[in-house]
Design a protein around this motif. Structure first.
Motif, PDB file in Angstrom:
ATOM      1  N   LEU A 121      -7.691  13.789   1.701  1.00  0.00           N
ATOM      2  CA  LEU A 121      -7.929  14.062   3.108  1.00  0.00           C
ATOM      3  C   LEU A 121      -9.383  14.643   3.508  1.00  0.00           C
ATOM      4  O   LEU A 121      -9.893  14.062   4.428  1.00  0.00           O
ATOM      5  N   VAL A 122      -9.710  15.190   2.701  1.00  0.00           N
ATOM      6  CA  VAL A 122     -11.188  16.051   2.864  1.00  0.00           C
ATOM      7  C   VAL A 122     -12.016  14.891   2.868  1.00  0.00           C
ATOM      8  O   VAL A 122     -13.018  14.643   3.282  1.00  0.00           O
ATOM      9  N   LEU A 123     -11.966  13.926   1.507  1.00  0.00           N
ATOM     10  CA  LEU A 123     -13.041  13.078   1.105  1.00  0.00           C
ATOM     11  C   LEU A 123     -12.880  11.929   2.171  1.00  0.00           C
ATOM     12  O   LEU A 123     -14.020  11.430   2.479  1.00  0.00           O
ATOM     13  N   VAL A 124     -11.695  11.576   2.519  1.00  0.00           N
ATOM     14  CA  VAL A 124     -11.734  10.302   3.325  1.00  0.00           C
ATOM     15  C   VAL A 124     -12.335  10.702   4.782  1.00  0.00           C
ATOM     16  O   VAL A 124     -13.049   9.838   5.445  1.00  0.00           O
ATOM     17  N   GLY A 125     -12.003  11.779   5.269  1.00  0.00           N
ATOM     18  CA  GLY A 125     -12.599  12.241   6.373  1.00  0.00           C
ATOM     19  C   GLY A 125     -13.865  12.343   6.485  1.00  0.00           C
ATOM     20  O   GLY A 125     -14.757  11.853   7.377  1.00  0.00           O
TER      21      GLY A 125
END
Length: 89
Positions: A72-76
């Motif tokens: 979630l952090v990396l895709v966001g």
């Protein structure tokens, strides 16, 4: 060889799940979604190791949730960066 295929599959699943859970549209290509999902899996595994829950008896739910959180952090972040790169004139 099968381990590499498995890593790519897990990265794709985590990346797609992250895109589904994040609000709005993440206009990133599928290959970047997979790479960021793979990075999220690696990040989640690292955090699970640091807090001592990487290997537990049964299903490692905490590790899997940490992997999803990493994705979630990396895709966001990757979607924001990609949008900035793609819209520069």
């Amino acid at each position: 060889m099968f381990q590499i295929i498995w890593i790519v599959i897990v990265g794709a699943v985590l990346g797609v799940l992250a895109k589904m859970l994040l609000p709005g549209k993440q206009a990133i290509p599928f290959w970047l979604t997979v790479l960021l999902g793979m990075g999220g899996a690696w990040l989640g595994n690292a955090v699970a190791g640091w807090i001592g829950v990487r290997h537990t008896s049964g299903i490692d739910w905490i590790r899997h949730l940490l992997q999803l959180a990493g994705a979630l952090v990396l895709v966001g972040g990757g979607a924001s960066f990609w949008a900035g790169v793609r819209h520069k004139d």
